[in-house]
Scaffold this active site. Structure first.
Site, PDB file in Angstrom:
ATOM      1  N   ARG A  43       0.866  -1.180   0.000  1.00 19.93           N
ATOM      2  CA  ARG A  43       0.000   0.000   0.000  1.00 19.93           C
ATOM      3  C   ARG A  43       0.902   1.228   0.000  1.00 19.93           C
ATOM      4  O   ARG A  43       1.955   1.226   0.660  1.00 19.93           O
ATOM      5  CB  ARG A  43      -0.908   0.002   1.227  1.00 19.93           C
ATOM      6  CG  ARG A  43      -1.884  -1.177   1.258  1.00 19.93           C
ATOM      7  CD  ARG A  43      -2.720  -1.184   2.523  1.00 19.93           C
ATOM      8  NE  ARG A  43      -3.633  -2.325   2.535  1.00 19.93           N
ATOM      9  CZ  ARG A  43      -3.333  -3.527   3.027  1.00 19.93           C
ATOM     10  NH1 ARG A  43      -2.138  -3.729   3.568  1.00 19.93           N
ATOM     11  NH2 ARG A  43      -4.210  -4.510   2.984  1.00 19.93           N
ATOM     12  N   LYS A  99      -2.855  -1.792   7.522  1.00 15.83           N
ATOM     13  CA  LYS A  99      -4.312  -1.623   7.527  1.00 15.83           C
ATOM     14  C   LYS A  99      -4.959  -2.486   8.602  1.00 15.83           C
ATOM     15  O   LYS A  99      -5.909  -2.063   9.262  1.00 15.83           O
ATOM     16  CB  LYS A  99      -4.878  -1.982   6.160  1.00 15.83           C
ATOM     17  CG  LYS A  99      -6.368  -1.751   6.022  1.00 15.83           C
ATOM     18  CD  LYS A  99      -6.841  -2.031   4.612  1.00 15.83           C
ATOM     19  CE  LYS A  99      -8.327  -1.748   4.463  1.00 15.83           C
ATOM     20  NZ  LYS A  99      -8.799  -2.014   3.082  1.00 15.83           N
ATOM     21  N   HIS A 116      -1.818   3.047  -5.948  1.00 11.84           N
ATOM     22  CA  HIS A 116      -2.441   1.928  -5.243  1.00 11.84           C
ATOM     23  C   HIS A 116      -2.692   0.760  -6.197  1.00 11.84           C
ATOM     24  O   HIS A 116      -2.863  -0.383  -5.760  1.00 11.84           O
ATOM     25  CB  HIS A 116      -3.766   2.382  -4.601  1.00 11.84           C
ATOM     26  CG  HIS A 116      -4.205   1.527  -3.460  1.00 11.84           C
ATOM     27  ND1 HIS A 116      -4.817   0.310  -3.630  1.00 11.84           N
ATOM     28  CD2 HIS A 116      -4.113   1.706  -2.125  1.00 11.84           C
ATOM     29  CE1 HIS A 116      -5.101  -0.219  -2.458  1.00 11.84           C
ATOM     30  NE2 HIS A 116      -4.677   0.596  -1.522  1.00 11.84           N
ATOM     31  N   ARG A 139      -0.872  -2.997  -6.523  1.00  8.11           N
ATOM     32  CA  ARG A 139      -1.309  -4.182  -5.785  1.00  8.11           C
ATOM     33  C   ARG A 139      -2.213  -5.058  -6.650  1.00  8.11           C
ATOM     34  O   ARG A 139      -2.050  -6.284  -6.701  1.00  8.11           O
ATOM     35  CB  ARG A 139      -2.033  -3.775  -4.502  1.00  8.11           C
ATOM     36  CG  ARG A 139      -1.105  -3.134  -3.495  1.00  8.11           C
ATOM     37  CD  ARG A 139      -1.849  -2.569  -2.303  1.00  8.11           C
ATOM     38  NE  ARG A 139      -2.560  -3.579  -1.547  1.00  8.11           N
ATOM     39  CZ  ARG A 139      -1.991  -4.448  -0.730  1.00  8.11           C
ATOM     40  NH1 ARG A 139      -0.677  -4.460  -0.588  1.00  8.11           N
ATOM     41  NH2 ARG A 139      -2.718  -5.315  -0.048  1.00  8.11           N
ATOM     42  N   HIS A 182      -3.266  -9.465   2.942  1.00 11.13           N
ATOM     43  CA  HIS A 182      -4.715  -9.630   3.015  1.00 11.13           C
ATOM     44  C   HIS A 182      -4.966 -10.719   4.048  1.00 11.13           C
ATOM     45  O   HIS A 182      -4.545 -11.864   3.853  1.00 11.13           O
ATOM     46  CB  HIS A 182      -5.289 -10.076   1.670  1.00 11.13           C
ATOM     47  CG  HIS A 182      -5.328  -8.979   0.666  1.00 11.13           C
ATOM     48  ND1 HIS A 182      -5.536  -9.191  -0.668  1.00 11.13           N
ATOM     49  CD2 HIS A 182      -5.180  -7.639   0.796  1.00 11.13           C
ATOM     50  CE1 HIS A 182      -5.519  -8.041  -1.334  1.00 11.13           C
ATOM     51  NE2 HIS A 182      -5.307  -7.084  -0.442  1.00 11.13           N
ATOM     52  N   TYR A 238      -0.685 -19.349  10.740  1.00  8.60           N
ATOM     53  CA  TYR A 238      -0.190 -20.504  10.000  1.00  8.60           C
ATOM     54  C   TYR A 238       0.315 -20.080   8.630  1.00  8.60           C
ATOM     55  O   TYR A 238       1.366 -20.515   8.166  1.00  8.60           O
ATOM     56  CB  TYR A 238      -1.322 -21.522   9.865  1.00  8.60           C
ATOM     57  CG  TYR A 238      -0.945 -22.785   9.124  1.00  8.60           C
ATOM     58  CD1 TYR A 238       0.116 -23.584   9.548  1.00  8.60           C
ATOM     59  CD2 TYR A 238      -1.671 -23.183   8.003  1.00  8.60           C
ATOM     60  CE1 TYR A 238       0.440 -24.747   8.873  1.00  8.60           C
ATOM     61  CE2 TYR A 238      -1.346 -24.347   7.321  1.00  8.60           C
ATOM     62  CZ  TYR A 238      -0.297 -25.125   7.766  1.00  8.60           C
ATOM     63  OH  TYR A 238       0.033 -26.261   7.092  1.00  8.60           O
TER      64      TYR A 238
END
Length: 398
Positions: free
Chosen positions: A243, A270, A333, A336, A360, A370
């Site tokens: 970002r 974020k 942006h 991404r 994300h 994990y």
């Protein structure tokens, strides 16, 4: 014997507190430090209780007797004077202290202590200031739907539909905080959900096909305008697809160029979780070159105008405009979306590894932890592969 002002003035402190009665339960307590405090003993529902009326001479003898008379009147009506005093104090606070402005300031302070990003807090304060201009001094319990809607309509009238939506949400956040802290009873913003004009959703422009993205990559590496910070940031956006705020606000202390990792602190992410990114050799090379330019600054990407401030996202977007890419073609942006599309299309990488690299995060906490450990090796290989693809794009002419 009833008290007189002369007698009260002549009362001297002793080693221990003592009381001098005026009658009807009212007395003056003289403390060792010389304070003279009005008190009244009374019984309510079989229990002995105590009222405080303040200190003499701030509360005069006459005023203390008036307070005693008022308390007696309440008792005659079956009302506990102490309970009434607390209710009066709460009502006064509701009118003078518990205003929308004061409670919104408390909320912002709470969010700052929770580690919310300064950019987020500034946006929140900007929205709160709009509300404060109209009803900031209004007691929080008196803020109602028509009052809020009037403010929202002013924003809508300027065509700022998304801002109006966010303003409603922020006002609601303040009201729900007031409810949680027992200073309000309801959130009238719920009733306004269908009252606002729905903003048209627009996604960040991004080049998601390989040929178009390759043109952008070549233009960035050929770009000789702007500052070293701007040129390096654009290259790293293409390579690392973070970002914009995560990159341009970076500090040199976050980069370990020997180990080829970049640790983005939680407060700038974020999802408010620390994110560690592998750095391909190409990115390390760019950073080392930039360090020779900006290494004396604690910021990795300082502004050319104000060295204590970072470059802005607008600076990056303006550079893309100068290269000939409109705001409907690609934005800072958009890197991404470009990387996400091309990495997924390659079919070489686990979707969860791509999501982990993009930071994300899914809903399941255990699965997130994990992912971070399981896919690290794959993310390192993926970062190297992606930088290799960037090199191929640079080698190919239009």
């Amino acid at each position: 014997m009833p008290l007189t002002d002369t007698r009260i003035r002549n009362l001297k402190p002793e080693k221990t507190p003592y009381k001098v009665a005026d009658g009807g339960g009212l007395y003056l307590q003289v403390t060792p430090n010389g304070s003279k405090l009005w008190r009244m003993r009374y019984r309510f529902e079989g229990r002995e209780k105590l009222l405080s009326f303040g200190a003499y001479p701030e509360v005069s003898l006459q005023r203390a007797r008036e307070k005693r008379t008022d308390a007696k009147g309440l008792l005659a009506d079956g009302i506990d004077p102490s309970a009434q005093a607390k209710a009066d104090k709460a009502e006064h606070a509701a009118l003078t202290e518990h205003t929308f402005a004061n409670i919104s300031a408390e909320l912002v302070h709470k969010l700052r202590r929770e580690g919310k990003a300064e950019t987020t807090l500034n946006k929140k304060q900007w929205l709160i200031d709009m509300a404060n201009a109209d009803f900031g001094e209004t007691p929080i319990r008196d803020v109602d739907a028509p009052m809020i809607l009037k403010t929202l309509r002013k924003v809508e009238a300027k065509g700022n539909y998304e801002t109006a939506k966010r303003l409603r949400s922020t006002i609601g956040q303040v009201l729900r905080y007031a409810i949680a802290t027992a200073r309000a009873d309801n959130d009238p913003t719920y009733a306004l959900r269908g009252a606002l004009i729905a903003p048209k959703v627009s996604h960040m422009a991004a080049a998601t096909d390989r040929d178009t993205f390759a043109k952008i990559v070549r233009a960035i590496w050929a770009y000789d305008g702007g500052s070293p910070s701007t040129r390096a940031a654009l290259k790293l956006m293409a390579l690392l697809y973070t970002r914009p705020g995560e990159l341009r606000l970076a500090l040199w202390e976050e980069f370990d160029l020997e180990q080829a990792v970049w640790t983005v602190p939680a407060e700038r992410m974020k999802m408010r979780r620390e994110h560690v990114k592998p750095l391909p050799a190409m990115a390390v090379e760019i950073l080392r070159e930039l360090q020779s330019e900006t290494g004396s600054n604690y910021r990795a990407f300082p502004s050319l105008i104000a060295r204590n401030r970072p470059i802005s996202e607008n600076t990056l977007n303006q550079a893309l405009r100068r290269m000939g890419f409109s705001q409907t073609e690609h934005t800072s942006h958009g890197f991404r979306a470009s990387a996400s599309s091309l990495l997924n299309e390659s079919g070489l990488w686990n979707e969860d590894a791509i999501e982990a690299e993009l930071a994300h995060l899914g809903a399941d906490q255990v699965r997130r932890a994990y992912q971070r450990s399981r896919f690290w090796d794959e993310r390192v290989r993926m970062a190297d592969w992606w930088s290799g693809e960037i090199r191929k794009m640079l080698m190919k002419s239009d």
